[in-house]
Design a protein around this motif. Structure first.
Motif, PDB file in Angstrom:
ATOM      1  N   THR A 189     -31.711  57.932  23.211  1.00 47.34           N
ATOM      2  CA  THR A 189     -30.409  59.283  24.001  1.00 47.34           C
ATOM      3  C   THR A 189     -30.912  60.419  23.875  1.00 47.34           C
ATOM      4  OG1 THR A 189     -30.275  59.797  21.946  1.00 47.34           O
ATOM      5  CG2 THR A 189     -29.431  57.595  22.169  1.00 47.34           C
ATOM      6  N   CYS A 190     -30.369  60.996  25.521  1.00 44.93           N
ATOM      7  CA  CYS A 190     -30.888  62.034  25.836  1.00 44.93           C
ATOM      8  C   CYS A 190     -30.275  63.325  24.587  1.00 44.93           C
ATOM      9  CB  CYS A 190     -29.815  62.145  26.902  1.00 44.93           C
ATOM     10  SG  CYS A 190     -29.876  61.794  28.363  1.00 44.93           S
ATOM     11  N   ARG A 191     -29.399  63.109  23.905  1.00 42.98           N
ATOM     12  CA  ARG A 191     -29.058  63.806  22.669  1.00 42.98           C
ATOM     13  C   ARG A 191     -30.085  64.221  22.075  1.00 42.98           C
ATOM     14  NH1 ARG A 191     -23.832  61.707  19.381  1.00 42.98           N
ATOM     15  NH2 ARG A 191     -24.884  62.106  17.411  1.00 42.98           N
ATOM     16  N   SER A 192     -31.159  62.594  21.986  1.00 40.68           N
ATOM     17  CA  SER A 192     -32.167  62.638  20.585  1.00 40.68           C
ATOM     18  C   SER A 192     -33.413  63.895  20.887  1.00 40.68           C
ATOM     19  CB  SER A 192     -32.615  60.795  20.801  1.00 40.68           C
ATOM     20  OG  SER A 192     -33.117  60.865  21.790  1.00 40.68           O
ATOM     21  N   ILE A 193     -33.635  64.241  21.855  1.00 40.38           N
ATOM     22  CA  ILE A 193     -34.208  64.973  22.872  1.00 40.38           C
ATOM     23  C   ILE A 193     -33.863  65.964  22.362  1.00 40.38           C
ATOM     24  CG2 ILE A 193     -33.158  65.517  24.925  1.00 40.38           C
ATOM     25  CD1 ILE A 193     -36.988  64.512  25.405  1.00 40.38           C
TER      26      ILE A 193
END
Lengths: 123, 774
Positions: B179-183
């Motif tokens: 996910t983009c959030r994870s980065i």
């Protein structure tokens, strides 16, 4: 001098040999095939037979076989120039059948005379 | 100062302009003066003002006209215009509004009113502009979003200092499987996703990108599901006004497909390269028009004996054997004109060292079908060995044919020679008185002798005329030949001998060996004619192993007494070398030689169960080696003729001889000795009889020399049908075979001709009733 029966189907050779032998004092009867030769042999037994081996149906060897049946053994000189096999192949058999001397054609007069002398020399 | 609102004051009366300067706070505005309409338009075009104070009454271009022109200019259409009128009359205001004025002030000015109007107008204008720019920003953000979120690449923005991603577009989720959030939550997940083998390189490049000013990397990532992807990641710096890098913006693209295609391509390239370089055939690409070699593999270089550099300077025609050139050119022409796309040809190349190599080439036109070829590619396979075998085979056939022919004519020819020689001698005897004619007839006799000798030689090489062989030592023959040669060959030729005194006896015909040595010696002398040289004769023993025997068609492994004759003469080229044993092949001028010398050597060595080999190098000399087999132990098998002829008692004997009458005679002879005899003229018939009833015969008596199958072959096949069946081989040239070979062929006795009935009887008896070995 000797009484010689000469057998060769080649007229030129037979005539030449007859002339040579008579030149050197021998008495020659001649035949162009085995059957005639055996007839002559039976009529007057010679001291020596000189025979070609390869004649039509190879009567030379037949002659040798027949002569073995007419004891006592007669002195025989066999000659050959070879044919389908080498001269030696025929002459080996001729020796087996009782030829005392074998000559490979062509041979010189000296060789022939030497062979005759050797065979007819008193033992 | 630049951010102060700019007011363009337009009045032809300088006193009026002064008044504005006095009334308006010059710390709040920047005033630019224009004393005419055209100047005002000019200045406004240069620096769009935030407000125009415009006098109506001016000579030339009046205020209305200036206003109209401002409004007509797209850049200036929005600029607020405050029109200055003298009279507060309705008509001029309407005209002013129509011309595009935003507001009016009347002279004489109320100081407070003017300042308020000016302030209001400029403020309103600024709000409007701000609103406009915010709308534009919103629009560009939206557009960026649409762009960033719809592209297949992962677009990212990273902080220059921390390298942490400030933004990454949703394609990240598709490509990375994260996910983009994870980065955003875990900035290190970016570097952790990189393949361990690529990670260090990529991070190093990222850490140094500020210095380098650019960043461009291809690397693998590992997705959480374990899948591997190839990424191409590029980034550009974003700098502030002082030039420092604030952020990096980048695009990360999934190039897995391209990479695997690349990998496949590379694999395929490597495969092609390996195939090209390691192929078991020579590969050469040639230019269509010049025939020049453009590309060759190592194998091709090896085939033709040139280095790659050398060969790229040559055309195929340069190294093609002259006799294959015409056919080659014809084939190439057909390729060129498109009548064929490929051809094959057996052709010879002339190697760099001058030797010849036989190849089978397959040549293809390269290029689009239907168009003129771009180049030719040839695949060349070395078929020299096969060609040599073909040649050996042809040679053997030629020899055999000649042998049959000479055997066939020998009978008649010998009779004719007997007549010629005999009549010549007879004539000589008759012509005692004519010495001249006697001399002539002597010449006839001599000529007849020479003819007889020639026939004998032909029969010798064709093995028609066996000669008696016996166990002899070769040493005295070598010395005898040297004595004879020394008498013939001039002193410019030096003799060198090395004769091993302990070389064992061999089964040979002494006069034939002498004839061989004389032939070879005279040839050696001729090769050294008109110059000095050395003729060497060596007699020694040697062991030929299987590996060496395999390289010489006529040589078998075993122990040999070896006779070598070598010279330091001109040597022979490979073409001559291959034909020297051929009957009637001669390098001498017509009439100088019969071309039989070496073929006689060859025939004699064959009949001795030996072999002759030759090595020669142009300009260096030639060496002939004669190999006579060493006989193991005692070989004499001749039965002793003594005592009565052993008689048979009805044992059944099979006689095999291709000459019908000979077979018949042996049959009769054996029958006379008491055997039950059958005879056949074909070895195959003998095999059939024994196969039909293996116990039928107690003994087989066979001739050795028969067409199609030798007696030895027959014996060995009979041995397979009925092991232990006694076979007697009769051979004219005594031991044509070693006892070991005879034993290997089965239960064999050897009967050497000439033989007698006595000897035959003994041999048959011995074969039928073998005595226990003493």
């Amino acid at each position: 001098m000797a009484q010689i029966l000469l057998i060769d189907d080649d007229d030129a050779v037979r005539n030449m040999l007859r002339l040579t032998l008579t030149h050197f004092g021998h008495t020659v009867t001649e035949a162009g095939d085995g059957r005639a030769a055996l007839k002559l042999f039976d009529q007057a037994r010679p001291d020596l037979v000189i025979t070609d081996i390869v004649m039509p149906t190879m009567e030379g060897l037949e002659v040798l076989m027949e002569l073995r049946k007419r004891p006592p053994p007669v002195k025989i000189i066999a000659m050959s120039g070879g044919s389908r096999k080498s001269a030696a192949d025929y002459l080996d058999t001729a020796r087996l059948m009782g030829a005392a001397k074998v000559l490979t054609k062509p041979f010189s007069t000296d060789v022939l005379l030497a062979a005759i002398d050797e065979l007819l020399a008193p033992v | 100062m630049s951010h102060l609102p700019v007011i363009l004051v337009v009045d032809d009366v300088s006193a009026n302009r002064e008044t504005f300067h006095e009334l308006l706070d010059e710390e709040s505005y920047r005033l630019i003066d224009a004393d005419s309409g055209p100047l005002a338009l000019q200045l406004a075009a240069k620096t769009p003002p935030d407000l125009v104070l415009l006098d109506v009454m001016m000579p030339g271009m009046d205020g209305y006209e200036v206003c109209r022109r401002l409004r007509a200019n797209a850049r200036l259409a929005e600029v607020p215009v405050l029109m200055v009128t003298t009279l507060d009359d309705q008509a001029s205001r309407i005209t002013g509004i129509e011309a595009g004025a935003d507001d009016f002030v009347s002279k004489p000015f109320n100081r407070v009113e003017l300042r308020a109007r000016v302030r209001t107008i400029t403020r309103l204008d600024r709000y409007r502009r701000l609103a406009e720019s915010q709308a534009a920003l919103r629009e560009s953000v939206t557009r960026f979003r649409e762009l960033a979120e719809n592209i297949q690449e992962a677009f990212w923005v990273a902080d220059a200092k921390t390298s942490h991603k400030l933004y990454i577009s949703p394609a990240y989720e598709l490509i990375w499987g994260r996910t983009c959030r994870s980065i955003y939550e875990d900035p290190h997940s970016w570097s952790e996703s990189i393949h361990p083998e690529d990670r260090e390189r990529v991070l190093h490049s990222a850490a140094n990108r500020a210095l380098a000013g650019a960043y461009d990397q291809e690397f693998r990532i590992i997705r959480p599901d374990g899948a591997e992807r190839w990424i191409a990641d590029r980034a550009f710096p974003v700098r502030d006004s002082s030039g420092d890098v604030l952020r990096w913006v980048g695009l990360a693209r999934d190039i897995t497909e391209r990479k695997s295609a690349e990998l496949l391509q590379r694999e395929s390239d490597q495969w092609l390269k390996a195939v090209f370089e390691q192929a078991a055939v020579g590969v050469a690409q040639t230019d269509v028009t010049t025939g020049r070699f453009v590309r060759v593999n190592q194998r091709f270089c090896d085939l033709v004996g040139y280095t790659r550099e050398e060969i790229l300077l040559l055309s195929f025609a340069d190294i093609t054997h002259s006799q294959d050139m015409a056919a080659n050119l014809e084939n190439v022409a057909r390729l060129r004109d498109g009548s064929t796309r490929e051809f094959t040809q057996e052709k010879r190349y002339v190697r760099k060292d001058g030797s010849i190599i036989w190849t089978n080439i397959a040549v293809s036109a390269i290029g689009p079908v239907g168009e003129e070829p771009v180049s030719f590619v040839a695949f060349a396979q070395d078929i020299t060995e096969r060609k040599q075998l073909d040649e050996h085979f042809l040679q053997a056939q030629k020899m055999e044919a000649l042998g049959q022919f000479s055997g066939g004519v020998a009978h008649d020819f010998n009779n004719i020679l007997a007549a010629i020689g005999g009549y010549a001698e007879l004539s000589r005897m008759q012509l005692k008185g004519n010495p001249k004619v006697r001399d002539y007839l002597g010449a006839v006799s001599q000529a007849a002798d020479r003819a007889a000798d020639l026939v004998r030689q032909i029969l010798t090489f064709s093995r028609q005329e066996p000669q008696a062989r016996q166990l002899i030592k070769l040493q005295p023959i070598v010395l005898e030949s040297l004595k004879m040669m020394r008498a013939t060959i001039p002193a410019t030729i030096e003799f060198d001998t090395d004769v091993a005194a302990d070389a064992p006896t061999v089964l040979a015909n002494g006069s034939q060996v002498l004839q061989i040595l004389m032939n070879l010696g005279i040839n050696a002398w001729h090769a050294m004619k008109d110059r000095t040289g050395r003729l060497t004769m060596r007699l020694d023993t040697c062991t030929v192993d299987a590996a060496y025997a395999a390289t010489k068609p006529r040589l078998r492994a075993g122990d040999y007494v070896r006779l070598s004759v070598s010279d330091t003469g001109t040597g022979m080229d490979p073409v001559t070398l291959r034909r020297i044993f051929e009957p009637f092949f001669t390098t001498k001028a017509p009439g100088e030689g019969t071309g039989l010398g070496l073929s006689v050597v060859h025939g004699i060595m064959e009949s001795h169960d030996g072999a002759v080999t030759v090595h020669s190098q142009l300009g260096e000399g030639t060496i002939f080696r004669l190999y006579f087999p060493v006989l193991p132990g005692e070989t004499a098998l001749l039965p002793v003729e003594a005592g009565p002829i052993p008689q048979g008692s009805g044992e059944r004997v099979l006689v095999v001889d291709d000459e019908k009458l000979l077979a018949e005679l042996h049959r009769k002879a054996l029958a006379a000795l008491g055997y039950d005899v059958e005879s056949v003229t074909k070895p195959a018939e003998a095999l059939a009889l024994v196969r039909a009833d293996p116990r039928r015969f107690a003994l087989v008596l066979t001739d050795q020399t028969m067409p199609g199958m030798t007696g030895l072959d027959l014996a060995s096949q009979l041995g397979e049908i009925r092991p232990g069946l006694p076979v007697i081989l009769m051979t004219g040239y005594s031991l044509s075979l070693t006892p070991e070979r005879i034993k290997a062929a089965g239960a064999c006795q050897l009967l050497i001709k000439p033989t007698s009935i006595h000897a035959l009887g003994i041999a048959v008896q011995a074969a039928l009733h073998p005595q226990p070995t003493r």
